[in-house]
Motif scaffolding. Structure first.
Motif, PDB file in Angstrom:
ATOM      1  N   SER A 145       0.835  -1.210   0.000  1.00 55.98           N
ATOM      2  CA  SER A 145       0.000   0.000   0.000  1.00 55.98           C
ATOM      3  C   SER A 145       0.867   1.257   0.000  1.00 55.98           C
ATOM      4  O   SER A 145       1.648   1.463  -0.899  1.00 55.98           O
ATOM      5  CB  SER A 145      -0.952  -0.038   1.194  1.00 55.98           C
ATOM      6  OG  SER A 145      -1.862   1.031   1.142  1.00 55.98           O
ATOM      7  N   HIS A 146       0.733   2.099   1.032  1.00 53.75           N
ATOM      8  CA  HIS A 146       1.422   3.390   1.047  1.00 53.75           C
ATOM      9  C   HIS A 146       2.897   3.292   1.416  1.00 53.75           C
ATOM     10  O   HIS A 146       3.606   4.286   1.368  1.00 53.75           O
ATOM     11  CB  HIS A 146       0.741   4.329   2.039  1.00 53.75           C
ATOM     12  CG  HIS A 146      -0.642   4.733   1.603  1.00 53.75           C
ATOM     13  ND1 HIS A 146      -1.388   5.646   2.297  1.00 53.75           N
ATOM     14  CD2 HIS A 146      -1.404   4.363   0.539  1.00 53.75           C
ATOM     15  CE1 HIS A 146      -2.555   5.824   1.699  1.00 53.75           C
ATOM     16  NE2 HIS A 146      -2.593   5.043   0.639  1.00 53.75           N
ATOM     17  N   THR A 147       3.357   2.146   1.811  1.00 53.33           N
ATOM     18  CA  THR A 147       4.698   2.020   2.362  1.00 53.33           C
ATOM     19  C   THR A 147       5.761   2.395   1.328  1.00 53.33           C
ATOM     20  O   THR A 147       5.835   1.822   0.246  1.00 53.33           O
ATOM     21  CB  THR A 147       4.961   0.581   2.826  1.00 53.33           C
ATOM     22  OG1 THR A 147       3.951   0.213   3.766  1.00 53.33           O
ATOM     23  CG2 THR A 147       6.329   0.459   3.478  1.00 53.33           C
ATOM     24  N   GLY A 148       6.569   3.389   1.673  1.00 49.43           N
ATOM     25  CA  GLY A 148       7.704   3.769   0.837  1.00 49.43           C
ATOM     26  C   GLY A 148       7.350   4.552  -0.415  1.00 49.43           C
ATOM     27  O   GLY A 148       8.235   4.892  -1.200  1.00 49.43           O
ATOM     28  N   VAL A 149       6.073   4.849  -0.644  1.00 48.55           N
ATOM     29  CA  VAL A 149       5.674   5.647  -1.803  1.00 48.55           C
ATOM     30  C   VAL A 149       5.565   7.098  -1.353  1.00 48.55           C
ATOM     31  O   VAL A 149       4.708   7.439  -0.538  1.00 48.55           O
ATOM     32  CB  VAL A 149       4.320   5.164  -2.377  1.00 48.55           C
ATOM     33  CG1 VAL A 149       3.919   6.005  -3.589  1.00 48.55           C
ATOM     34  CG2 VAL A 149       4.414   3.696  -2.755  1.00 48.55           C
ATOM     35  N   HIS A 150       6.451   7.950  -1.875  1.00 54.74           N
ATOM     36  CA  HIS A 150       6.596   9.304  -1.341  1.00 54.74           C
ATOM     37  C   HIS A 150       5.282  10.084  -1.378  1.00 54.74           C
ATOM     38  O   HIS A 150       4.880  10.701  -0.383  1.00 54.74           O
ATOM     39  CB  HIS A 150       7.672  10.059  -2.129  1.00 54.74           C
ATOM     40  CG  HIS A 150       7.908  11.459  -1.646  1.00 54.74           C
ATOM     41  ND1 HIS A 150       8.407  11.742  -0.394  1.00 54.74           N
ATOM     42  CD2 HIS A 150       7.686  12.653  -2.249  1.00 54.74           C
ATOM     43  CE1 HIS A 150       8.498  13.052  -0.237  1.00 54.74           C
ATOM     44  NE2 HIS A 150       8.069  13.631  -1.349  1.00 54.74           N
ATOM     45  N   GLY A 151       4.618  10.063  -2.514  1.00 54.96           N
ATOM     46  CA  GLY A 151       3.366  10.808  -2.629  1.00 54.96           C
ATOM     47  C   GLY A 151       2.309  10.322  -1.666  1.00 54.96           C
ATOM     48  O   GLY A 151       1.585  11.121  -1.052  1.00 54.96           O
ATOM     49  N   ASN A 152       2.209   9.030  -1.513  1.00 57.73           N
ATOM     50  CA  ASN A 152       1.230   8.468  -0.583  1.00 57.73           C
ATOM     51  C   ASN A 152       1.586   8.790   0.867  1.00 57.73           C
ATOM     52  O   ASN A 152       0.707   9.024   1.698  1.00 57.73           O
ATOM     53  CB  ASN A 152       1.123   6.957  -0.769  1.00 57.73           C
ATOM     54  CG  ASN A 152       0.407   6.583  -2.058  1.00 57.73           C
ATOM     55  OD1 ASN A 152      -0.386   7.368  -2.565  1.00 57.73           O
ATOM     56  ND2 ASN A 152       0.691   5.414  -2.579  1.00 57.73           N
ATOM     57  N   ASP A 153       2.888   8.781   1.160  1.00 57.38           N
ATOM     58  CA  ASP A 153       3.312   9.147   2.513  1.00 57.38           C
ATOM     59  C   ASP A 153       2.931  10.590   2.825  1.00 57.38           C
ATOM     60  O   ASP A 153       2.507  10.917   3.943  1.00 57.38           O
ATOM     61  CB  ASP A 153       4.829   8.967   2.659  1.00 57.38           C
ATOM     62  CG  ASP A 153       5.237   7.497   2.694  1.00 57.38           C
ATOM     63  OD1 ASP A 153       4.349   6.656   2.957  1.00 57.38           O
ATOM     64  OD2 ASP A 153       6.428   7.198   2.463  1.00 57.38           O
ATOM     65  N   LEU A 154       3.085  11.479   1.822  1.00 54.08           N
ATOM     66  CA  LEU A 154       2.689  12.879   2.020  1.00 54.08           C
ATOM     67  C   LEU A 154       1.186  12.991   2.244  1.00 54.08           C
ATOM     68  O   LEU A 154       0.718  13.766   3.079  1.00 54.08           O
ATOM     69  CB  LEU A 154       3.109  13.714   0.805  1.00 54.08           C
ATOM     70  CG  LEU A 154       4.610  13.929   0.597  1.00 54.08           C
ATOM     71  CD1 LEU A 154       4.858  14.720  -0.692  1.00 54.08           C
ATOM     72  CD2 LEU A 154       5.223  14.675   1.782  1.00 54.08           C
ATOM     73  N   ALA A 155       0.422  12.196   1.481  1.00 52.52           N
ATOM     74  CA  ALA A 155      -1.031  12.216   1.644  1.00 52.52           C
ATOM     75  C   ALA A 155      -1.430  11.730   3.028  1.00 52.52           C
ATOM     76  O   ALA A 155      -2.340  12.276   3.670  1.00 52.52           O
ATOM     77  CB  ALA A 155      -1.689  11.359   0.562  1.00 52.52           C
ATOM     78  N   ASP A 156      -0.753  10.676   3.515  1.00 49.73           N
ATOM     79  CA  ASP A 156      -1.040  10.165   4.852  1.00 49.73           C
ATOM     80  C   ASP A 156      -0.736  11.215   5.918  1.00 49.73           C
ATOM     81  O   ASP A 156      -1.498  11.412   6.864  1.00 49.73           O
ATOM     82  CB  ASP A 156      -0.209   8.906   5.114  1.00 49.73           C
ATOM     83  CG  ASP A 156      -0.802   7.691   4.428  1.00 49.73           C
ATOM     84  OD1 ASP A 156      -1.960   7.782   3.987  1.00 49.73           O
ATOM     85  OD2 ASP A 156      -0.099   6.668   4.318  1.00 49.73           O
ATOM     86  N   ALA A 157       0.413  11.899   5.738  1.00 51.45           N
ATOM     87  CA  ALA A 157       0.794  12.916   6.716  1.00 51.45           C
ATOM     88  C   ALA A 157      -0.205  14.067   6.715  1.00 51.45           C
ATOM     89  O   ALA A 157      -0.572  14.592   7.771  1.00 51.45           O
ATOM     90  CB  ALA A 157       2.201  13.433   6.411  1.00 51.45           C
ATOM     91  N   ALA A 158      -0.655  14.470   5.520  1.00 51.60           N
ATOM     92  CA  ALA A 158      -1.634  15.556   5.424  1.00 51.60           C
ATOM     93  C   ALA A 158      -2.957  15.150   6.056  1.00 51.60           C
ATOM     94  O   ALA A 158      -3.608  15.953   6.738  1.00 51.60           O
ATOM     95  CB  ALA A 158      -1.844  15.949   3.959  1.00 51.60           C
TER      96      ALA A 158
END
Length: 210
Positions: free
Chosen positions: A20-33
């Motif tokens: 899933s979101h693990t290690g994917v930069h854009g997804n990590d940013l979305a999770d943080a937001a």
């Protein structure tokens, strides 16, 4: 369970975990937001749910437009272009004709022409003055596009004809070059004005290489 129900269909069903979101930069940013938005002290834009795709897209475009206008208003670049467009154009009436015509008009409105003021600014001319006025009149006048179109005696005959044509189209006599280059309200008039301007450029280009 759903797994057993799918097995009864006779097909081989396999469930597999994916990162899933693990290690994917854009997804990590979305999770943080998303995590930040869930906090009570978040001061960003809160979009109420349910929210349709159309409304959400409209909200994003409005925010992008507001940001673009703010940056445009605070920019110190392209002073001449800012006089023509104090704010970001909300329509495309400044783009007229075929791509070549639109490109030439854009260059004229930005002042990107082969006048000495522009060339001197980019280190391509020794002085910014008009060579004709310097040699024949002994005047040190900046060789700008406005000078070539309105003031230079070298093109006096062509300039009078040009301004008379512009006055008949725009129904005004006291026209500056800024008034002529500013996109008119109606497309048909914009096409006629651009044709007049580019015809004038063609007439004086033998002497003044735009």
């Amino acid at each position: 369970t759903y797994h057993h129900a799918m097995l009864t269909l006779g097909d081989l069903v396999a469930f597999r975990w994916i990162p899933s979101h693990t290690g994917v930069h854009g997804n990590d940013l979305a999770d943080a937001a998303a995590a930040q938005a869930a906090q009570a002290d978040f001061d960003g834009i809160i979009v109420p749910a349910p929210y349709s795709y159309t409304a959400f897209r409209k909200c994003i475009l409005a925010r992008a437009w507001s940001t673009f206008n703010s940056r445009w208003s605070s920019s110190s670049c392209s002073v001449w272009l800012h006089k023509l467009f104090p704010s970001v154009p909300i329509n495309r009436r400044h783009i007229v004709g075929d791509p070549a015509t639109a490109r030439q008009m854009a260059r004229l409105r930005c002042g990107y022409v082969s006048c000495n003021v522009f060339l001197h600014r980019h280190g391509l001319a020794a002085i910014p003055d008009c060579q004709y006025c310097r040699l024949h009149l002994g005047c040190q006048i900046p060789d700008s596009m406005s000078h070539a179109f309105c003031q230079c005696p070298q093109f006096a005959y062509y300039n009078v004809d040009f301004h008379q044509g512009a006055a008949s189209l725009l129904l005004r006599d006291d026209l500056s070059l800024l008034d002529i280059l500013r996109p008119p309200r109606y497309t048909s008039l914009a096409l006629r004005i651009s044709s007049l301007i580019l015809a004038h450029v063609t007439r004086i280009s033998d002497y003044y290489c735009f």
